[in-house]
Design a protein around this motif. Structure first.
Motif, PDB file in Angstrom:
ATOM      1  N   ALA A 273       0.074 -67.630 -60.116  1.00 33.09           N
ATOM      2  CA  ALA A 273       0.631 -68.940 -60.915  1.00 33.09           C
ATOM      3  C   ALA A 273      -0.677 -69.414 -61.482  1.00 33.09           C
ATOM      4  O   ALA A 273      -1.579 -69.309 -60.444  1.00 33.09           O
ATOM      5  N   ILE A 274      -0.716 -70.225 -62.178  1.00 31.32           N
ATOM      6  CA  ILE A 274      -1.767 -71.036 -62.893  1.00 31.32           C
ATOM      7  C   ILE A 274      -1.534 -72.312 -62.432  1.00 31.32           C
ATOM      8  O   ILE A 274      -0.587 -72.781 -63.392  1.00 31.32           O
ATOM      9  N   LEU A 275      -1.982 -72.980 -61.737  1.00 30.91           N
ATOM     10  CA  LEU A 275      -1.682 -74.426 -61.407  1.00 30.91           C
ATOM     11  C   LEU A 275      -2.863 -75.301 -61.625  1.00 30.91           C
ATOM     12  O   LEU A 275      -4.099 -75.061 -61.592  1.00 30.91           O
ATOM     13  N   GLY A 276      -2.569 -76.598 -61.879  1.00 30.75           N
ATOM     14  CA  GLY A 276      -3.578 -77.799 -61.985  1.00 30.75           C
ATOM     15  C   GLY A 276      -4.199 -77.937 -60.499  1.00 30.75           C
ATOM     16  O   GLY A 276      -3.189 -77.720 -59.463  1.00 30.75           O
ATOM     17  N   VAL A 277      -5.418 -78.126 -60.508  1.00 35.02           N
ATOM     18  CA  VAL A 277      -6.115 -78.427 -59.200  1.00 35.02           C
ATOM     19  C   VAL A 277      -5.240 -79.283 -58.118  1.00 35.02           C
ATOM     20  O   VAL A 277      -5.169 -78.812 -57.168  1.00 35.02           O
ATOM     21  N   GLU A 278      -4.607 -80.485 -58.651  1.00 40.76           N
ATOM     22  CA  GLU A 278      -3.904 -81.351 -57.908  1.00 40.76           C
ATOM     23  C   GLU A 278      -2.785 -80.475 -57.205  1.00 40.76           C
ATOM     24  O   GLU A 278      -2.625 -80.787 -55.947  1.00 40.76           O
ATOM     25  N   ARG A 279      -2.017 -79.844 -58.086  1.00 41.18           N
ATOM     26  CA  ARG A 279      -0.865 -79.120 -57.325  1.00 41.18           C
ATOM     27  C   ARG A 279      -1.188 -77.840 -56.359  1.00 41.18           C
ATOM     28  O   ARG A 279      -0.589 -77.565 -55.643  1.00 41.18           O
ATOM     29  N   ALA A 280      -2.217 -77.340 -56.797  1.00 36.78           N
ATOM     30  CA  ALA A 280      -2.935 -76.232 -56.091  1.00 36.78           C
ATOM     31  C   ALA A 280      -3.330 -76.708 -54.380  1.00 36.78           C
ATOM     32  O   ALA A 280      -3.300 -76.277 -53.559  1.00 36.78           O
ATOM     33  N   ARG A 281      -3.847 -78.224 -54.631  1.00 35.89           N
ATOM     34  CA  ARG A 281      -4.349 -78.636 -53.342  1.00 35.89           C
ATOM     35  C   ARG A 281      -3.123 -78.910 -52.604  1.00 35.89           C
ATOM     36  O   ARG A 281      -3.284 -78.820 -51.436  1.00 35.89           O
ATOM     37  N   GLU A 282      -1.955 -79.245 -53.042  1.00 38.54           N
ATOM     38  CA  GLU A 282      -0.740 -79.394 -52.224  1.00 38.54           C
ATOM     39  C   GLU A 282      -0.486 -78.130 -51.555  1.00 38.54           C
ATOM     40  O   GLU A 282       0.386 -78.035 -50.381  1.00 38.54           O
ATOM     41  N   LEU A 283      -0.912 -77.048 -52.003  1.00 40.00           N
ATOM     42  CA  LEU A 283      -0.610 -75.544 -51.320  1.00 40.00           C
ATOM     43  C   LEU A 283      -1.834 -75.281 -50.537  1.00 40.00           C
ATOM     44  O   LEU A 283      -1.696 -74.155 -50.112  1.00 40.00           O
ATOM     45  N   GLY A 284      -2.831 -76.072 -50.655  1.00 44.62           N
ATOM     46  CA  GLY A 284      -4.056 -75.655 -49.875  1.00 44.62           C
ATOM     47  C   GLY A 284      -4.798 -74.629 -50.299  1.00 44.62           C
ATOM     48  O   GLY A 284      -5.593 -73.856 -49.699  1.00 44.62           O
ATOM     49  N   LEU A 285      -4.745 -74.658 -51.786  1.00 38.70           N
ATOM     50  CA  LEU A 285      -5.522 -73.509 -52.465  1.00 38.70           C
ATOM     51  C   LEU A 285      -6.587 -74.063 -53.515  1.00 38.70           C
ATOM     52  O   LEU A 285      -7.049 -73.407 -54.281  1.00 38.70           O
ATOM     53  N   ALA A 286      -6.891 -75.330 -53.562  1.00 36.61           N
ATOM     54  CA  ALA A 286      -7.829 -75.858 -54.376  1.00 36.61           C
ATOM     55  C   ALA A 286      -9.244 -75.656 -54.313  1.00 36.61           C
ATOM     56  O   ALA A 286     -10.005 -76.110 -55.045  1.00 36.61           O
ATOM     57  N   GLU A 287      -9.474 -74.995 -53.208  1.00 36.81           N
ATOM     58  CA  GLU A 287     -10.915 -74.368 -53.030  1.00 36.81           C
ATOM     59  C   GLU A 287     -11.264 -73.188 -53.861  1.00 36.81           C
ATOM     60  O   GLU A 287     -12.279 -73.040 -53.585  1.00 36.81           O
ATOM     61  N   ALA A 288     -10.268 -72.718 -54.152  1.00 44.28           N
ATOM     62  CA  ALA A 288     -10.256 -71.226 -55.144  1.00 44.28           C
ATOM     63  C   ALA A 288     -11.275 -71.810 -56.289  1.00 44.28           C
ATOM     64  O   ALA A 288     -11.354 -72.999 -56.743  1.00 44.28           O
ATOM     65  N   GLU A 289     -12.094 -70.912 -56.892  1.00 44.30           N
ATOM     66  CA  GLU A 289     -12.509 -71.100 -58.237  1.00 44.30           C
ATOM     67  C   GLU A 289     -11.529 -71.905 -59.076  1.00 44.30           C
ATOM     68  O   GLU A 289     -10.689 -71.544 -59.535  1.00 44.30           O
ATOM     69  N   TRP A 290     -12.391 -72.839 -59.686  1.00 39.78           N
ATOM     70  CA  TRP A 290     -11.705 -73.845 -60.832  1.00 39.78           C
ATOM     71  C   TRP A 290     -12.052 -73.232 -62.297  1.00 39.78           C
ATOM     72  O   TRP A 290     -13.275 -72.999 -62.736  1.00 39.78           O
ATOM     73  N   PHE A 291     -11.034 -73.372 -63.159  1.00 41.12           N
ATOM     74  CA  PHE A 291     -11.269 -72.797 -64.864  1.00 41.12           C
ATOM     75  C   PHE A 291     -10.779 -73.884 -65.496  1.00 41.12           C
ATOM     76  O   PHE A 291     -10.012 -74.777 -64.882  1.00 41.12           O
ATOM     77  N   ARG A 292     -11.143 -73.950 -66.475  1.00 40.65           N
ATOM     78  CA  ARG A 292     -10.626 -74.983 -67.617  1.00 40.65           C
ATOM     79  C   ARG A 292     -10.137 -73.979 -68.653  1.00 40.65           C
ATOM     80  O   ARG A 292     -10.594 -72.750 -69.016  1.00 40.65           O
ATOM     81  N   ARG A 293      -9.312 -74.774 -69.359  1.00 45.65           N
ATOM     82  CA  ARG A 293      -8.440 -73.644 -70.477  1.00 45.65           C
ATOM     83  C   ARG A 293      -8.960 -74.495 -71.854  1.00 45.65           C
ATOM     84  O   ARG A 293      -9.195 -75.534 -71.974  1.00 45.65           O
ATOM     85  N   ILE A 294      -9.295 -73.353 -72.535  1.00 44.65           N
ATOM     86  CA  ILE A 294      -9.498 -73.651 -74.049  1.00 44.65           C
ATOM     87  C   ILE A 294      -8.305 -73.046 -74.905  1.00 44.65           C
ATOM     88  O   ILE A 294      -8.201 -71.790 -74.725  1.00 44.65           O
ATOM     89  N   THR A 295      -7.683 -73.978 -75.694  1.00 47.40           N
ATOM     90  CA  THR A 295      -6.711 -73.451 -76.580  1.00 47.40           C
ATOM     91  C   THR A 295      -7.009 -73.073 -77.721  1.00 47.40           C
ATOM     92  O   THR A 295      -7.913 -74.101 -78.573  1.00 47.40           O
ATOM     93  N   LEU A 296      -6.938 -72.047 -78.310  1.00 50.54           N
ATOM     94  CA  LEU A 296      -7.043 -71.792 -79.873  1.00 50.54           C
ATOM     95  C   LEU A 296      -6.048 -72.304 -80.607  1.00 50.54           C
ATOM     96  O   LEU A 296      -4.938 -71.724 -80.553  1.00 50.54           O
ATOM     97  N   ALA A 297      -6.205 -73.494 -81.323  1.00 51.18           N
ATOM     98  CA  ALA A 297      -5.318 -73.912 -81.912  1.00 51.18           C
ATOM     99  C   ALA A 297      -5.043 -73.512 -83.426  1.00 51.18           C
ATOM    100  O   ALA A 297      -5.092 -74.044 -84.342  1.00 51.18           O
ATOM    101  N   VAL A 298      -4.884 -72.216 -83.286  1.00 50.94           N
ATOM    102  CA  VAL A 298      -4.387 -71.503 -84.592  1.00 50.94           C
ATOM    103  C   VAL A 298      -3.153 -70.844 -83.958  1.00 50.94           C
ATOM    104  O   VAL A 298      -3.042 -70.096 -83.011  1.00 50.94           O
ATOM    105  N   HIS A 299      -2.032 -70.675 -84.944  1.00 46.91           N
ATOM    106  CA  HIS A 299      -0.838 -69.770 -84.678  1.00 46.91           C
ATOM    107  C   HIS A 299      -1.225 -68.324 -84.693  1.00 46.91           C
ATOM    108  O   HIS A 299      -0.865 -67.796 -85.809  1.00 46.91           O
TER     109      HIS A 299
END
Length: 134
Positions: free
Chosen positions: A53-79
């Motif tokens: 699962a790819i979760l927002g940090v706050e939601r991962a924190r609810e599961l005790g998993l927010a200490e895992a490596e954090w990533f940011r998403r770059i969306t390529l806005a071309v179809h």
């Protein structure tokens, strides 16, 4: 609606956009899709070893998993078409040249590149430079 397949067009029009929210990739050996739905994943993938699962940090924190490596998403806005050839290779190569890891998720309309949070701004500039040089 068909997506674009021409690589030069895809690169010159990809308009990379950085999501301000950090995300965590989590794996669950025994949770179901239904159980994880309550945590608003932006991505789910079933693997032999469990459900990723790819979760927002706050939601991962609810599961005790927010200490895992954090990533940011770059969306390529071309179809981009799911049949397009070379886009993943081009963006991966550009980021690799700068020592930036890339976890690419292709969705129906756009490709999304997850990069380490501490390198996100740099990755965004690399992809913008790729677009400008196309």
């Amino acid at each position: 609606m068909r997506g674009e397949t021409d690589l030069a067009t895809l690169i010159s029009n990809m308009r990379p956009m950085l999501d301000p929210q950090p995300y965590v990739f989590c794996t669950f050996a025994s949770k179901t899709v239904q159980e994880l739905a309550d945590y608003d994943p932006i991505g789910l993938f079933a693997e032999t070893e469990g459900l990723t699962a790819i979760l927002g940090v706050e939601r991962a924190r609810e599961l005790g998993l927010a200490e895992a490596e954090w990533f940011r998403r770059i969306t390529l806005a071309v179809h981009s078409s799911l049949n397009a050839v070379g886009l993943t290779a081009a963006i991966s190569a550009a980021l690799s040249d700068h020592g930036i890891s890339a976890n690419v998720v292709a969705a129906f309309f756009h490709d999304h590149v997850f990069v380490p949070e501490e390198r996100a701004e740099e990755a965004l500039q690399v992809l913008r430079s790729l677009t400008q040089s196309a």
